[in-house]
Design a protein around this motif. Structure first.
Motif, PDB file in Angstrom:
ATOM      1  N   GLY A 168       0.666  -1.219  -0.126  1.00 50.18           N
ATOM      2  CA  GLY A 168       0.300  -0.037  -0.149  1.00 50.18           C
ATOM      3  C   GLY A 168       0.971   1.043   0.098  1.00 50.18           C
ATOM      4  O   GLY A 168       0.802   2.082   0.258  1.00 50.18           O
ATOM      5  N   ARG A 186      -5.675   2.568   0.102  1.00 45.16           N
ATOM      6  CA  ARG A 186      -4.412   2.497   0.829  1.00 45.16           C
ATOM      7  C   ARG A 186      -4.578   1.285   1.775  1.00 45.16           C
ATOM      8  O   ARG A 186      -3.958   0.525   1.838  1.00 45.16           O
ATOM      9  N   GLN A 222      -4.210  -2.370   2.130  1.00 42.96           N
ATOM     10  CA  GLN A 222      -3.470  -2.790   3.076  1.00 42.96           C
ATOM     11  C   GLN A 222      -4.395  -4.696   3.835  1.00 42.96           C
ATOM     12  O   GLN A 222      -3.371  -5.239   4.416  1.00 42.96           O
TER      13      GLN A 222
END
Length: 337
Positions: A196, A255, A259
């Motif tokens: 990410g 992001r 993750q």
């Protein structure tokens, strides 16, 4: 006589303490003050940050809940400790992050002023220096942000200890930051600790730059008599943070989902896998709707203002305690942060 000696000894001790503080360079004092302010502010808004991550990652049972109902549900399943799950990693990250961010900002700013006179001395310098500093700080502290997200993402069912609501028991329960690092490293090596990082950098470069740019530009428009007003600085900082985060928030959502996506149910992984920043933006819009790109944004607004307020207040108190001179006199060419 004895009283005179005690008074002399006490004065000498006080002087020694003052001299010890004076030996610290100004930037070191600012790093200490900034780190303390960042840690205190992060802890104060940790419950809101936890809920924001649960909304961003579409954790089961939280997708359609508001702020108050989400907080109540966390209390029901995990108690008061649930509000602060992942906050340890967040604090561990914010202290070095803030230190690196502001220190490198000053260094980059000086370098630009000394080596690129064509850029000028206005807020554009802050835009460039802030962007570069943000990228530097992220690269150095990203694994801690990954750990914070993974800890905040797992929601344990009190009735069934060890299970995660969002993953029907498929997600391992992390016992802390160290455990996250060990598990993630075993899964894919050092590279997996930076899963990410792409959307993070793409998001932080404009956000950090815009934050400094808008803050310095707004502050330059303030009448001279009010430039030292803490309330006014707070207002400029809050506006800069809100505006910058609104523009870059979708990248933060991409992001977060990158993750945690390898810990979601297998059937989800087969049909929904984010492989890059822009591909992730399009995939989320197609599969989850464009509104998901701003999931938790209103909550982010709610937490940014008190976070900035607490951060400014703590920072000013720490500067007074450490005897930090006003930046205008200490670094006349650097400008205010």
């Amino acid at each position: 006589m004895g009283s005179s000696q005690e008074s002399t000894f006490s004065s000498a001790s006080t002087a020694a303490q003052v001299n010890a503080l004076d030996l610290l360079p100004v930037y070191a004092k600012e790093l200490i003050a900034g780190g303390a302010a960042g840690a205190f502010a992060k802890t104060a808004v940790a419950p809101l940050e936890r809920v924001k991550i649960l909304l961003q990652t579409r954790t089961e049972g939280f997708q359609s809940l508001g702020i108050v109902r989400s907080l109540r549900k966390l209390w029901q399943y995990e108690g008061i400790r649930g509000f602060y799950k992942g906050n340890g990693a967040s604090v561990l990250r914010i202290v070095p992050y803030a230190a690196l961010h502001y220190m490198t900002y000053e260094q980059y700013r000086c370098w630009i002023l000394n080596n690129a006179p064509s850029v000028g001395t206005g807020p554009v310098v802050d835009l460039l220096a802030g962007s570069a500093a943000g990228g530097t700080a992220v690269l150095c502290t990203y694994p801690l942000d990954l750990a914070r997200t993974k800890l905040a993402y797992q929601v344990s069912n009190v009735a069934q200890p060890g299970n995660s609501l969002g993953n029907s028991g498929h997600q391992p329960v992390y016992n802390g930051v160290k455990d996250v690092f060990k598990t993630v490293y075993k899964e894919g090596g050092a590279r997996s600790l930076y899963r990410g990082i792409g959307p993070t950098l793409i998001g932080i470069l404009p956000y950090a730059g815009l934050k400094f740019y808008i803050y310095e530009d707004l502050k330059s428009r303030v009448p001279e008599d009010y430039k030292r007003s803490v309330v006014l600085k707070l207002s400029c900082g809050a506006l800069a943070g809100l505006f910058g985060q609104t523009l870059t928030y979708p990248l933060d959502v991409v992001r977060r989902q990158m993750q945690v996506q390898n810990k979601q149910p297998q059937n989800v992984n087969d049909t929904f896998r984010i492989r890059g920043t822009f591909q992730g933006l399009l995939l989320i819009i197609r599969c989850q709707g464009w509104r998901q790109l701003f999931a938790g944004l209103s909550l982010n607004y709610v937490k940014v203002v008190p976070s900035v307020a607490i951060g400014f207040t703590t920072y000013d108190m720490m500067k007074n305690l450490l005897g930090v001179p006003p930046r205008e006199r200490a670094h006349p060419s650097a400008g205010n942060k």
